[in-house]
Enzyme design. Sequence first.
Site, short mmCIF file in Angstrom:
data_model
loop_
_atom_site.label_atom_id
_atom_site.label_comp_id
_atom_site.label_asym_id
_atom_site.label_seq_id
_atom_site.Cartn_x
_atom_site.Cartn_y
_atom_site.Cartn_z
N ASP A 1 43.85 34.95 50.02
CA ASP A 1 44.04 36.14 51.01
C ASP A 1 42.49 36.13 51.48
O ASP A 1 42.25 36.82 52.70
CB ASP A 1 44.24 37.34 50.16
CG ASP A 1 43.39 37.70 49.13
OD1 ASP A 1 42.51 36.82 48.67
OD2 ASP A 1 43.46 38.70 48.61
N ASP B 1 40.22 31.18 49.07
CA ASP B 1 39.76 31.40 47.54
C ASP B 1 41.07 31.03 47.01
O ASP B 1 41.97 30.77 47.66
CB ASP B 1 39.35 32.92 47.39
CG ASP B 1 40.25 33.90 47.98
OD1 ASP B 1 41.13 33.80 48.80
OD2 ASP B 1 39.98 35.15 47.48
N SER C 1 42.18 36.73 42.45
CA SER C 1 41.37 36.13 43.47
C SER C 1 40.33 35.58 43.25
O SER C 1 40.54 34.30 42.81
CB SER C 1 40.82 37.61 44.20
OG SER C 1 40.42 37.34 45.62
N ASP D 1 43.61 32.67 45.63
CA ASP D 1 45.07 33.25 45.92
C ASP D 1 45.22 33.23 47.69
O ASP D 1 46.08 33.78 48.14
CB ASP D 1 45.16 34.46 45.32
CG ASP D 1 44.30 35.62 45.98
OD1 ASP D 1 43.13 35.02 46.84
OD2 ASP D 1 44.21 36.70 45.48
#
Length: 664
Positions: free
Chosen positions: A358, A354, A201, A356
């Site tokens: 999400d 961010d 993340s 990734d």
Amino acid sequence: MAEQFAAMPGHSEQLDSKISRAVADGQLMEPAAKNIHALLGGAPSDLYLRSVSELVDAGKWSELNDRFYRTLAFGTGGLRGRTIGKIVTSAERGNAREGERPEFPCVGTNAMNFFNISRATRGLVAYLHDCHRDQRISVKPTIVIAHDPRFFSKEFAELAGKVASENGCDAFVFDGPRSVPELSFAVRYLRANAGVVITASHNPPHDNGYKVYFSDGAQVIEPDASGIIAKVNAIVSEAYEPVAKDRQGKITLIGKDIDDAYMHRLETLVLDPRVVHEAKSLKIVYTPLHGTGSVIIKPMLKRLGFNFTVVPEQDHFDGRFPTVKSPNPENAEGLTMAINLAEKDDADVVVATDPDCDRMGAAVRASDGKMKLLTGNQIGSLIAWYRTKTLFEKGVLNKQNASRGVIIKTFVTTDLQKAIAAHYGLRCIETLTGFKYIGAKLGKYEGSIPERLRHDYVDLSEDETRKLRLERSSFYVFGGEESYGYSGADFVRDKDGNGAVIMFCEVAAYAKAHGKNVDQLLDDIYSEFGYFVEENGSLVFEGAEGATKIARLIKSYATNPFQEVLGSKVANIRNFETDEIKDVEGDQIPKEKMLMFELQDGTRIAVRPSGTEPKIKYYLFAQRRPESGKFNSAELNQIKTEGKEKLDRLWEWLQRDAQSRLTE
């Protein structure tokens, strides 16, 4: 790759002797010593021995304790840890030059490396085989694998695919970096049995992780999580014998076809295309922070007709995240370059995702002409309010079916969303932190549709599934977490940064079309529903010693809870680890180490250890409701000032109290 190393000779008696003395002298933790011996005993090469020997010879016991005091266990959805050590050994550095990514990942049982990727994948695949046997399914299990642009992510994804295949599982592997929400979508779209994303993340560059998803596209939860980790923990070595060739799975590269299908569904998140079309003057600046958001968000914003610019310096994959201290859209520093570009271009809105993709953070141009950061609670409340209001205006929701509509939030997310739901007659469901619990609710709602109507649910259009949910189950309006995670539909079963950008930009377009900025729109919501203010804080304690401190603090709050805080008595305490707590639908809340304190003056405090980072988190809440009518501008400004001052004092008090508890 791990299997490319030379064969490893047995480790020396001299090394064993040094480790034993360090344990006897209290320098090396006994569990760390046991894990060192276990790792070296099953090592496929001499890399591990050379790295451990280098640290032992240098007396780097703290580093060895951090690397080996435990074996990585599943937290909020999978594994996460350092893939580059605080100290990089020469064995790990390999042929890399100073400042470059090391040639090999961090050696240790408590690190993200080939050892743990192999164990996690073999454990997951073994569990899938067991599930198939129990259900008498004869075909091979299937797994979808994605990765972000972090260090070793590509290699870890390739290894996971290879291990899955050699253990009798078909693997769909994305051909390049992709977001977490697209992985969730792909698991459902491809009707796979599980999914994996290699990501950490928005953690620092030295971290990486392994997030596990099940067949519903949601992060794995109990009892499957315990079943998988039991399989993983039974594996003590990287060495394994591949199944016979005719039983091995196939590895299939995927990419554009999934992108197109996902984008087609994302397009349905726009509730009022007319609003977007009429707000041509709205200027948006977007940054993917060197991550996966650029894959989907840029073409989606273009397709929908938004007027946007991308921060060029951050529009490429880079696991170093060189333009930010942290690739976290929650932090002001992460949005600095985007805000500077917005100032230059006189843009209205900044959105950032961010690595990734999400989570999404945002800044908006306020009435004073300056860019203003919004909190996750504010972003989520704006989207929840707009989507609820618009669905009623469009006739999708009405007084007759409103009770089937749901807004889902975590216990540590603002109660403003609860007030919005109550005003419109929707249910507001509260869950533990972790979008996997929201995903589980969506699975429950899908499952409550009669089976004869939902056998092809994944293939149905958004209009068709909406009709089914409104008539036969519960209709998901919006879900979110204070930590900048949002979702507006059930075709993805995790927080979705791609969808969040689309939904938030529509809110901004609505404000622009009505001659307002987003900040003014938020004040309108506060004036009507009440002013809700939140502040989050955290105390960071790294490594083995830090984990002990976090555990001590949580235990202290449970056994010696606050009686009074800043002159206000504690009216109620909920211990989520020991109390029996049910949500408004009657579902049992799983046990978790979290405490919530409610004060007589209406203030709330929640305390919990992070499931993904070495910190203990504090959530502070205050609110003020209009006694009649709405707050006027002067009243609201005064209430805002008082609320911020109150929570600032409370956070200072909590920090002093925590230090006092640690010195007892």
